[in-house]
Each structure stands twice: as structure tokens, then as C-alpha cells.
Design a protein around this motif. Structure first.
Motif, short mmCIF file in Angstrom:
data_model
loop_
_atom_site.label_atom_id
_atom_site.label_comp_id
_atom_site.label_asym_id
_atom_site.label_seq_id
_atom_site.Cartn_x
_atom_site.Cartn_y
_atom_site.Cartn_z
N TYR A 61 1.13 12.21 5.13
CA TYR A 61 0.81 13.34 6.01
C TYR A 61 1.35 13.09 7.42
CZ TYR A 61 -2.07 15.34 2.36
OH TYR A 61 -2.48 15.90 1.19
N GLU A 62 1.39 11.81 7.80
CA GLU A 62 1.89 11.50 9.14
C GLU A 62 3.33 11.98 9.33
OE1 GLU A 62 0.01 9.55 7.36
OE2 GLU A 62 -1.46 8.51 8.61
N GLY A 78 3.20 15.35 10.93
CA GLY A 78 2.87 15.29 12.35
C GLY A 78 4.05 14.76 13.15
N ASN A 79 4.69 13.75 12.60
CA ASN A 79 5.83 13.15 13.28
C ASN A 79 6.97 14.16 13.43
OD1 ASN A 79 7.10 10.83 14.40
ND2 ASN A 79 8.40 10.78 12.57
N ASN A 120 6.05 16.38 16.26
CA ASN A 120 6.09 15.69 17.56
C ASN A 120 7.49 15.31 18.01
OD1 ASN A 120 3.34 15.80 18.14
ND2 ASN A 120 2.91 14.02 16.84
N ALA A 167 0.63 20.00 16.20
CA ALA A 167 0.25 18.77 15.49
C ALA A 167 -1.27 18.76 15.33
CB ALA A 167 0.73 17.55 16.26
N ASP A 168 -1.96 19.17 16.39
CA ASP A 168 -3.43 19.28 16.34
C ASP A 168 -3.84 20.31 15.28
OD1 ASP A 168 -6.10 19.56 16.83
OD2 ASP A 168 -5.90 20.28 18.90
N TYR A 190 -3.25 18.95 11.84
CA TYR A 190 -4.24 17.89 11.55
C TYR A 190 -5.53 18.53 11.04
CZ TYR A 190 -7.57 14.08 12.52
OH TYR A 190 -8.55 13.13 12.43
N LEU A 211 -5.40 8.93 10.56
CA LEU A 211 -4.50 10.08 10.40
C LEU A 211 -4.32 10.80 11.74
CD1 LEU A 211 -2.92 11.94 8.45
CD2 LEU A 211 -5.03 13.22 8.10
N GLY A 212 -5.42 11.00 12.45
CA GLY A 212 -5.34 11.64 13.76
C GLY A 212 -4.46 10.85 14.71
N PHE A 245 -0.96 11.27 14.05
CA PHE A 245 -0.47 12.56 14.54
C PHE A 245 -0.31 12.56 16.05
CE2 PHE A 245 -0.45 16.35 11.59
CZ PHE A 245 -0.38 15.60 10.43
#
Ligand SMILES: Nc1ncnc2c1ncn2[C@@H]1O[C@H](COP(=O)(O)OP(=O)(O)O)[C@@H](O)[C@H]1O
Ligand SMILES: [Mg+2]
Length: 415
Positions: A247-248, A251-252, A255, A265-266, A269, A340-341, A344
Motif C-alpha cells: 500500500y505504501e 502513497g509514495n 507523494n 495521500a491522507d 490512507y 502504514l500512515g 504515507f
């Protein structure tokens, strides 16, 4: 395959270029000079505007590969084309008019005749539209006419997707309907696909009818809106690649990609946390997507929200969380949610804020499942509520205390 296959690529109604596949399997996409000189949008994140061709050795480029059908629809297409070799490009050429997003593929010499299935009304309707959509669940592309839904005709754009009951997954459309409702309640500020359970003309079974977020109707004309799912954005192929990662990575991507905004990203998440709470273990790369907008890539509404955890074969979380791969959802711990957060790029305050939002809305989500006006058993509703309660108590409830414990430890180290 003895000959070179080729197709014309359109972005909405504009001719964008040529995709060809050589007998060796090598695929080449080239933008047309007219498209390059008309300040157009790139057709894909992985195809920035340029005059040099994009070459993919041995296979379709991930962008095109992921537009193709999967599962029963792909098999039906192969049968209809009487295609003896296993060629995804040939199927896209035959069934490339109505695809996910704004791109379509047109065969310069379309087949005059496609062999329809004499028995199955759903397969017939799915083939007639010359459409492809990925995903393994049986589905049809349909249009809304007045208050009624009907399958698309040949070379007609769909406005909705109909998902049909599937043999071995009992109550699947009811489960998706209720799960989506629960996610809407858990994240009221986020956008989620609109759906209803309805009947479709000429189809016997009721279906889950989902409004397409990639179609706009204005003055009775349907326009395609472009988006790509994450297998396409990350350059991964169809098949099992959708489970190969974390999952990262989503987010990556947000970002680090110019034009994306950190607030998303928030948002993403929170979506993933909501998926975990409702037991949507099959949230893989193809079930997250971004719209192409003038300002950059933006998340689409969330879709394919299914409490798959309800079925015994879906207890493993689709993607890794940090280094935890093939994680059984029963073993999901508060530390995974916090890690995980952080993966992210979110700080502890935002992580806590996200879990507090879900906590505040948990009762409303359970209530929505209890009171939804659809025809389904009490047992199913209780099961879905039970999944959420178990997950909340087992994986989420102690995140607040754990975070303050970690912060206290950090503070002590500093003094
Ligand atoms: N509401 C929608 N609008 C546009 N495209 C969608 C929508 N829902 C799903 N899709 C696209 O269709 C694909 C398959 O749909 P999905 O609901 O994920 O089916 P499955 O349950 O078979 O995986 C998705 O990966 C996405 O690309
Ligand atoms: Mg899916």
C-alpha cells in the motif's frame, strides 16, 4: 502469430496514434504528429507526449494490457473471435471501443462478424458492445435510458457498469452494496461510487448497477473522462501483478509525482483503513485509480468495495503493509496501521485524526448496514457488522494509546 497487428488509438474522439504488435510479440505505440502538435493530453502517465515510439518487448505495454478484459469476459472474447492463439492485443482490437477511461482502440479492418454465444444472454450482451473492462466478476456495460437500464449496442458508450451474481460467491452483489454503504458512512467527506440494485432490460437476474465516473453526459452526448488504475500508473502488467507490492507504493506515488497533492495521500490512507475495517481484503492495485485532470492526477471515487473477508478464501490482505506481506486480516495490529500512515508520510497527529474519524462514524456505518433497504438476510447484515466490530476491537481501538505511549517514550529519550 504471423502478421503484424495494429490499431488506431483515440483519446475521446481525437486520433492519437498507432499501436502495433510485431510477430515477435514486440509492441510499439507512436503518437501521431497531428496529436503532438495540437496541445493534447498524454494518453497515459507512462506515455508522455513525444515523437519517439514507446517500445515494449514481448508484450503489450502495461497501460494497454490493463485495459483488456479478464476472466469470463476475456474467455468469451477469445471464443467469439475464434482466436486460436492467446493474444490479448487481438482481443483489444476486437473489443476496444468502450474501455476504462478516455482511450479507445479501433481496428482499421474490423471483423464483420463476431460469433455470439447462442445460449448465454449475459455473455451475448457483453460481447455485442465491443467493450472491455478488467476485473473477474461477471459484468455488463449498460446505458440508462429514461428510468431503465439496457445493455449497450455495438459501438455505443456505456454510462453504467452492471455487476451480476457470481456462482461461488454467495450474495456478492448485496455484499458489495452494503460494504459501499458502510464505507460512505465511515468517510462521509470522501467520494464513493453511486450504485443501486436494479434490473436490466433483457437480463433475468437483478444486478448491482454502478454509475461510471469516467463518463459525462451533456446534451445527450456521452464524453469519456480519462483515468488510470494503479497497475497502469505503476507500470505493472495484468494478472497477478496487482497483488505484487505494498500500500505504501500508492502513497509514495502520490507523494513523489509532480501534479499530485499531498492531501490525497491522507485521503487514500483513510480509504485503505476503511477497507480494512469493513474487511475488504481484495483491495489491490487495480482497485485504486486516479483521474487525469488539468491540474494533475486526482483520486477517482472509491469503487469495488467488497467485504471479501466474508468469504473463506479471502482472508489475506491483498497488498503488503510495510514489510508485512500476505498478512491474514485477523493478524492486523495497531502497529501496522501506524506504520502504514508513516509510510504515507503522515505524522502521528494525522494518523490519530484518521482513526478518530473512523471511530466517530463506526456506529453510523453499522446502522447503515442494518437498515439498508435491499432484499438480503439478517444473517448477512449481522456478519458484515460483526466483521467491522472484530476489526475495530482487534486492530484499531488501541491506536490512540499506542501512539501516546510511543510519544512519551520519545520524549523521555530526549530529556
Ligand atoms: N464506477 C466506475 N467508473 C469507471 N470505471 C470503473 C468503475 N468501477 C470500476 N471501474 C473500472 O472497472 C474495473 C473493474 O471493476 P471492479 O468493480 O473492480 O470489478 P471486479 O469486482 O471484477 O474487480 C476497475 O478496475 C476499474 O478500472
Ligand atoms: Mg476490481
Amino acid at each position: 502469430m504471423a502478421t503484424t497487428l495494429w490499431g488506431k488509438i483515440y483519446y475521446n474522439d481525437t486520433y492519437a496514434g498507432i499501436l502495433q504488435q510485431e510477430p515477435s510479440g514486440r509492441c510499439i505505440f507512436t503518437y501521431d504528429t497531428s496529436y503532438l502538435s495540437s496541445s493534447s493530453q498524454p494518453i497515459a502517465f507512462t506515455f508522455p507526449l513525444r515523437k519517439e515510439p514507446f517500445i515494449s518487448e514481448g508484450d503489450l505495454h502495461p497501460f494497454f494490457d490493463n485495459l483488456g478484459a479478464e476472466g469470463w469476459l476475456e474467455n468469451a472474447q477469445a471464443k467469439a473471435l475464434k482466436s486460436s492463439n492467446n493474444n490479448r492485443f487481438e482481443r483489444l482490437l476486437g473489443f476496444g471501443y468502450d474501455l476504462a477511461g478516455a482511450v479507445s482502440i479501433r481496428d482499421p479492418e474490423p471483423r464483420a462478424h463476431i460469433q455470439l454465444d447462442p445460449v448465454d444472454e449475459v455473455t451475448n450482451a457483453a460481447l455485442r458492445g465491443r467493450a472491455s473492462l478488467s476485473g473477474v466478476q461477471r459484468k455488463l456495460l449498460i446505458v440508462k435510458e429514461g428510468n431503465q437500464y439496457r445493455p449497450t449496442r455495438t459501438n455505443e458508450l456505456s454510462t453504467h457498469i452492471a455487476k451480476l451474481p457470481s456462482g461461488n460467491l454467495t450474495d456478492i452483489i448485496e455484499v458489495e452494496y452494503l460494504t459501499t454503504l458502510a464505507v460512505k458512512k465511515l468517510l462521509p467527506e470522501d467520494s464513493t461510487v453511486e450504485m443501486e440494485i436494479a434490473t436490466i432490460n433483457s437480463i433475468t437476474q437483478p444486478a448491482l448497477v454502478i454509475k461510471r465516473f469516467d463518463r459525462i453526459i451533456s446534451n445527450s452526448k456521452i464524453t469519456r473522462v480519462h483515468f488510470e488504475e494503479f497497475n497502469q500508473l505503476l507500470g505493472l502488467h495484468s494478472g497477478d501483478d496487482k497483488y505484487n507490492g505494498s500500500y505504501e507504493m500508492l502513497g509514495n506515488f502520490i507523494n513523489t509525482t509532480p501534479g499530485c497533492i499531498p492531501a490525497e495521500a491522507d485521503r487514500l490512507y483513510r480509504r485503505i483503513l476503511a477497507c480494512l475495517i469493513v474487511g475488504n481484503t481484495d483491495a489491490h492495485f487495480k482497485n485504486f485509480a486516479m483521474l487525469h485532470t488539468r491540474d494533475g492526477l486526482r483520486l477517482t471515487p472509491s469503487y469495488d468495495l467488497v467485504a471479501a473477508n466474508r468469504y473463506s478464501q479471502f482472508h489475506t490482505i491483498a497488498l503488503s503493509i510495510g514489510s508485512a506481506s500476505n498478512l491474514d486480516i485477523g493478524n492486523l495490529k495497531p502497529k501496522h496501521i501506524i506504520d502504514l500512515g508513516r509510510g504515507f508520510g503522515l505524522n502521528d497527529k494525522i494518523i490519530l485524526d484518521a482513526t478518530n474519524e473512523l471511530k466517530r462514524n463506526l456506529a453510523a456505518a453499522k446502522q447503515a448496514i442494518s437498515t439498508a433497504k435491499i432484499d438480503c438476510s439478517l444473517k448477512l447484515r449481522s456478519k458484515l457488522i460483526d466483521i467491522m466490530e472484530k476489526r475495530w476491537n482487534g486492530s484499531f481501538d488501541s491506536i490512540g494509546p499506542l501512539l501516546s505511549q510511543r510519544q512519551n517514550k520519545g520524549a523521555k529519550h530526549k530529556t
